[in-house]
Design an enzyme around this catalytic site. Structure first.
Site, PDB file in Angstrom:
ATOM      1  N   CYS A  53      35.479  41.524  40.893  1.00  0.00           N
ATOM      2  CA  CYS A  53      36.689  41.676  41.131  1.00  0.00           C
ATOM      3  C   CYS A  53      37.194  42.774  41.369  1.00  0.00           C
ATOM      4  O   CYS A  53      37.081  43.723  41.458  1.00  0.00           O
ATOM      5  CB  CYS A  53      37.789  41.463  39.941  1.00  0.00           C
ATOM      6  SG  CYS A  53      38.159  42.410  39.304  1.00  0.00           S
ATOM      7  N   ASP A  79      47.999  48.434  32.823  1.00  0.00           N
ATOM      8  CA  ASP A  79      48.750  47.826  34.229  1.00  0.00           C
ATOM      9  C   ASP A  79      49.400  48.579  34.652  1.00  0.00           C
ATOM     10  O   ASP A  79      50.597  48.192  35.705  1.00  0.00           O
ATOM     11  CB  ASP A  79      49.347  45.970  33.699  1.00  0.00           C
ATOM     12  CG  ASP A  79      48.038  44.943  33.975  1.00  0.00           C
ATOM     13  OD1 ASP A  79      46.660  45.510  33.675  1.00  0.00           O
ATOM     14  OD2 ASP A  79      47.870  44.442  33.090  1.00  0.00           O
ATOM     15  N   ARG A 138      34.399  43.692  35.454  1.00  0.00           N
ATOM     16  CA  ARG A 138      34.935  42.111  34.879  1.00  0.00           C
ATOM     17  C   ARG A 138      34.608  40.992  34.116  1.00  0.00           C
ATOM     18  O   ARG A 138      34.354  39.976  34.685  1.00  0.00           O
ATOM     19  CB  ARG A 138      36.198  41.769  35.512  1.00  0.00           C
ATOM     20  CG  ARG A 138      37.176  43.117  35.299  1.00  0.00           C
ATOM     21  CD  ARG A 138      38.738  42.346  36.195  1.00  0.00           C
ATOM     22  NE  ARG A 138      39.962  42.368  34.970  1.00  0.00           N
ATOM     23  CZ  ARG A 138      40.709  41.673  35.375  1.00  0.00           C
ATOM     24  NH1 ARG A 138      41.635  42.023  36.337  1.00  0.00           N
ATOM     25  NH2 ARG A 138      41.793  42.010  34.511  1.00  0.00           N
ATOM     26  N   ASN A 183      51.326  37.972  32.255  1.00  0.00           N
ATOM     27  CA  ASN A 183      50.259  37.388  31.032  1.00  0.00           C
ATOM     28  C   ASN A 183      50.202  36.806  29.838  1.00  0.00           C
ATOM     29  O   ASN A 183      49.378  36.476  29.244  1.00  0.00           O
ATOM     30  CB  ASN A 183      49.957  39.085  30.901  1.00  0.00           C
ATOM     31  CG  ASN A 183      49.008  39.482  32.082  1.00  0.00           C
ATOM     32  OD1 ASN A 183      48.573  38.475  33.161  1.00  0.00           O
ATOM     33  ND2 ASN A 183      48.745  40.956  32.092  1.00  0.00           N
ATOM     34  N   ARG A 212      51.144  38.142  42.970  1.00  0.00           N
ATOM     35  CA  ARG A 212      50.650  37.511  42.070  1.00  0.00           C
ATOM     36  C   ARG A 212      51.311  38.037  40.903  1.00  0.00           C
ATOM     37  O   ARG A 212      50.918  37.547  39.508  1.00  0.00           O
ATOM     38  CB  ARG A 212      49.485  38.354  42.002  1.00  0.00           C
ATOM     39  CG  ARG A 212      48.276  37.191  43.235  1.00  0.00           C
ATOM     40  CD  ARG A 212      46.924  38.267  42.921  1.00  0.00           C
ATOM     41  NE  ARG A 212      46.513  37.790  41.380  1.00  0.00           N
ATOM     42  CZ  ARG A 212      45.402  39.135  40.648  1.00  0.00           C
ATOM     43  NH1 ARG A 212      45.591  40.112  41.334  1.00  0.00           N
ATOM     44  NH2 ARG A 212      46.294  38.763  39.847  1.00  0.00           N
TER      45      ARG A 212
HETATM   46  C1  UD1 Z   1      43.770  41.142  31.197  1.00  0.00           C
HETATM   47  C2  UD1 Z   1      45.175  40.885  31.461  1.00  0.00           C
HETATM   48  C3  UD1 Z   1      45.326  42.542  32.186  1.00  0.00           C
HETATM   49  C4  UD1 Z   1      44.680  43.697  31.314  1.00  0.00           C
HETATM   50  C5  UD1 Z   1      44.079  43.250  31.461  1.00  0.00           C
HETATM   51  C6  UD1 Z   1      43.368  45.129  29.574  1.00  0.00           C
HETATM   52  C7  UD1 Z   1      45.316  39.054  32.036  1.00  0.00           C
HETATM   53  C8  UD1 Z   1      46.031  38.099  32.803  1.00  0.00           C
HETATM   54  N1  UD1 Z   1      45.048  39.717  32.287  1.00  0.00           N
HETATM   55  O1  UD1 Z   1      42.741  40.926  31.432  1.00  0.00           O
HETATM   56  O2  UD1 Z   1      46.676  42.462  33.236  1.00  0.00           O
HETATM   57  O3  UD1 Z   1      44.725  45.148  32.717  1.00  0.00           O
HETATM   58  O4  UD1 Z   1      44.296  42.334  29.657  1.00  0.00           O
HETATM   59  O5  UD1 Z   1      44.884  45.066  28.831  1.00  0.00           O
HETATM   60  O6  UD1 Z   1      46.212  38.296  31.044  1.00  0.00           O
HETATM   61  N2  UD1 Z   1      35.532  42.996  29.445  1.00  0.00           N
HETATM   62  C9  UD1 Z   1      33.658  42.614  29.151  1.00  0.00           C
HETATM   63  N3  UD1 Z   1      33.147  41.653  28.727  1.00  0.00           N
HETATM   64  C10 UD1 Z   1      33.853  40.815  28.400  1.00  0.00           C
HETATM   65  C11 UD1 Z   1      35.221  41.084  29.111  1.00  0.00           C
HETATM   66  C12 UD1 Z   1      36.388  41.671  29.244  1.00  0.00           C
HETATM   67  O7  UD1 Z   1      33.375  43.789  29.649  1.00  0.00           O
HETATM   68  O8  UD1 Z   1      33.599  39.402  28.189  1.00  0.00           O
HETATM   69  C13 UD1 Z   1      36.029  44.894  29.803  1.00  0.00           C
HETATM   70  C14 UD1 Z   1      36.496  44.291  30.809  1.00  0.00           C
HETATM   71  O9  UD1 Z   1      35.773  44.410  32.442  1.00  0.00           O
HETATM   72  C15 UD1 Z   1      37.270  45.323  31.179  1.00  0.00           C
HETATM   73  C16 UD1 Z   1      37.552  45.473  29.182  1.00  0.00           C
HETATM   74  O10 UD1 Z   1      36.965  44.558  28.885  1.00  0.00           O
HETATM   75  O11 UD1 Z   1      36.694  46.749  31.442  1.00  0.00           O
HETATM   76  C17 UD1 Z   1      39.352  44.857  29.018  1.00  0.00           C
HETATM   77  O12 UD1 Z   1      38.748  43.703  29.616  1.00  0.00           O
HETATM   78  P1  UD1 Z   1      39.838  42.506  29.173  1.00  0.00           P
HETATM   79  O13 UD1 Z   1      40.909  42.891  28.333  1.00  0.00           O
HETATM   80  O14 UD1 Z   1      38.971  41.427  27.882  1.00  0.00           O
HETATM   81  O15 UD1 Z   1      40.953  41.679  29.809  1.00  0.00           O
HETATM   82  P2  UD1 Z   1      41.296  40.618  30.678  1.00  0.00           P
HETATM   83  O16 UD1 Z   1      41.722  39.808  29.770  1.00  0.00           O
HETATM   84  O17 UD1 Z   1      40.737  39.806  31.801  1.00  0.00           O
END
Ligand code: UD1
Length: 423
Positions: free
Chosen positions: A121, A311, A126, A23, A404
């Site tokens: 996903c 995670d 997400r 990450n 992955r």
């Molecule tokens: C990253 C990590 C993932 C980890 C997650 C939370 C990477 C590549 N992946 O994922 O392993 O599980 O952080 O620690 O770094 N959300 C929205 N709108 C948005 C963006 C996010 O609603 O535009 C929501 C998501 O659905 C989720 C929450 O916010 O419920 C947190 O997601 P986010 O912190 O953005 O996760 P990722 O960056 O996708």
């Protein structure tokens, strides 16, 4: 399709070196798009997700050499002098949501980017609304049509501004922080993610000439600069991989010495492990954990950093099936992250799901081997951990999910004495 065959029960004992963080590496390799030149990125983990990132960078016109000196990790040399395209097609984005990280860097470097929307996903919808709202708040024009999003900066540069995240998003904080580094003004991100991976990204960007402050806290301030220099950076160790092997050693009543361990980033996990009866010592970046195999029930709730990481939730569930009592697990980050639970139940675990909360009633060694399958990365890791302690043979199917995010998991587990084969 590959599967892992695990014969249990096992007791893990030995030493491991933690691989580079997936990450952390993902946004950092995309950040190379922001500075024209030749970048050196060391200790990139050899993972399917990094292969997807490489394909994406090649599609934009980057050239990449990989030097693989040992069994694990690779040093990447990324030449971004001929970036020709600012468009990320659906076929690449759908394979890896993190491809969306290309949007911020391309917007910064080219003033415009067109990237396919990632879609849903396995662990929930997400969405990417926070990424897009934050780009808009910093002055970008955002348009969506035919499954693609186009983000443009007037006159090629974002003017700057302020965005208050309604809740913490790691990816959106990283994406927008990258875009903001080459803005014309000042950008302030409030309620920004404090995850270590955000901190490392800001450090890399600063080493390239960016002016970012406050990273590691919830307010990040970025003063735009005109240009960035290529990076020379070593990817820090993976806190989730480290947590997974510490849990595996504890669960099997074993002992492990982890080298290159991200000690500071593991606070919540180490505290929970200690509470559950594991004993460990720390010396610089080495963690030595010993377990008697007596596991105390410890309830956890996933939270943004510095809370317990989502995670590691699935792996913690596997550990708690071996505890001596009742524990609960609450998932507050993703709405659908219990895919490992029905499979753990098939192996004999006593787990009740109630919305986003689990109750695990454990009886040590109650698991028996079974063919199991998971639809996401950490859920698959949880099943491998359960298979290690289960009586008899288990087959963990669809391990492309594991590939992955875990570098050659079967090799690492075998080096600790586990009976695991990739078939
Ligand atoms: C990253 C990590 C993932 C980890 C997650 C939370 C990477 C590549 N992946 O994922 O392993 O599980 O952080 O620690 O770094 N959300 C929205 N709108 C948005 C963006 C996010 O609603 O535009 C929501 C998501 O659905 C989720 C929450 O916010 O419920 C947190 O997601 P986010 O912190 O953005 O996760 P990722 O960056 O996708």
């Amino acid at each position: 399709m590959d599967k892992l065959v695990v014969n249990g029960p096992n007791r893990l004992c030995g030493e491991l070196t933690v691989s580079g963080s997936k990450n952390a590496a993902l946004p950092i390799v995309f950040a190379s798009l922001m500075a024209e030149g030749v970048h050196t990125i060391n200790n990139v983990p050899r993972l399917a997700d990094m292969d997807s990132a490489q394909r994406m960078l090649l599609c934009f016109g980057a050239e990449i050499d990989q030097n693989m000196k040992s069994q694990f990790g690779a040093n990447w040399v990324v030449d971004t002098r001929n970036i020709k395209s600012g468009e990320a097609p659906y076929d690449l984005v759908r394979k890896m949501r993190a491809s969306f990280f290309s949007l911020g860097p391309l917007l910064a470097r080219r003033g415009e980017a067109r990237v396919s929307l990632p879609g849903g996903c396995a662990i929930g919808a997400r969405p990417v609304d926070l990424h897009l709202n934050a780009f808009e708040a910093l002055g970008a024009k955002v348009e969506q049509e035919a499954g693609y999003v186009t983000v443009r900066a007037k006159d090629g540069k974002l003017p700057g501004g302020k965005y208050v995240f309604p809740f913490v998003s790691v990816g959106a904080t990283e994406n927008v922080m990258m875009a903001a580094t080459l803005s014309k003004g000042e950008c302030v991100l409030e309620n920004a993610a404090r995850e270590p991976e955000v901190f490392y990204l800001a450090e890399v960007l600063n080493s390239m000439g960016a002016k970012i402050s406050g990273h590691g806290t919830s307010t990040i301030t970025i003063s735009g600069v005109d240009r960035l220099e290529p990076m020379n950076f070593t990817i820090p160790p993976d806190r989730i991989e480290a947590a997974t092997y510490l849990i595996a050693a504890h669960m099997t009543g074993g002992s492990i010495t982890l080298h290159n361990a991200p000690v500071v980033d593991l606070g919540a996990v180490l505290a929970a492990l200690a509470e559950s009866g594991a004993e460990y010592g720390i010396e610089e970046n080495i963690i030595q954990l010993e377990s008697s195999g007596d596991i105390l029930p410890v309830s956890i709730k996933t939270e943004a950093y510095p809370g317990f990481p989502t995670d590691v939730q699935a792996q913690w569930c596997a550990l708690m099936t071996q505890a001596n009592g009742v524990s609960t697990v609450e998932e507050t980050i993703f709405e659908n992250r219990f895919m490992h639970v029905p499979e753990l139940i098939r192996m004999g675990a006593n787990i009740k799901i109630d919305g986003n909360k689990l109750t695990i009633k454990a009886k040590k060694s109650a698991l028996t081997g079974a063919p199991v399958m998971a639809t996401d990365l950490r859920a698959s890791a949880s099943l491998v951990l359960a298979a290690l302690v289960a009586e008899g043979s288990s087959e963990v199917l669809r391990i492309y999910h594991l590939d992955r995010g875990y570098e050659s998991m079967e090799l690492k587990l075998r080096s600790l004495g586990a009976r695991v084969e990739r078939v």
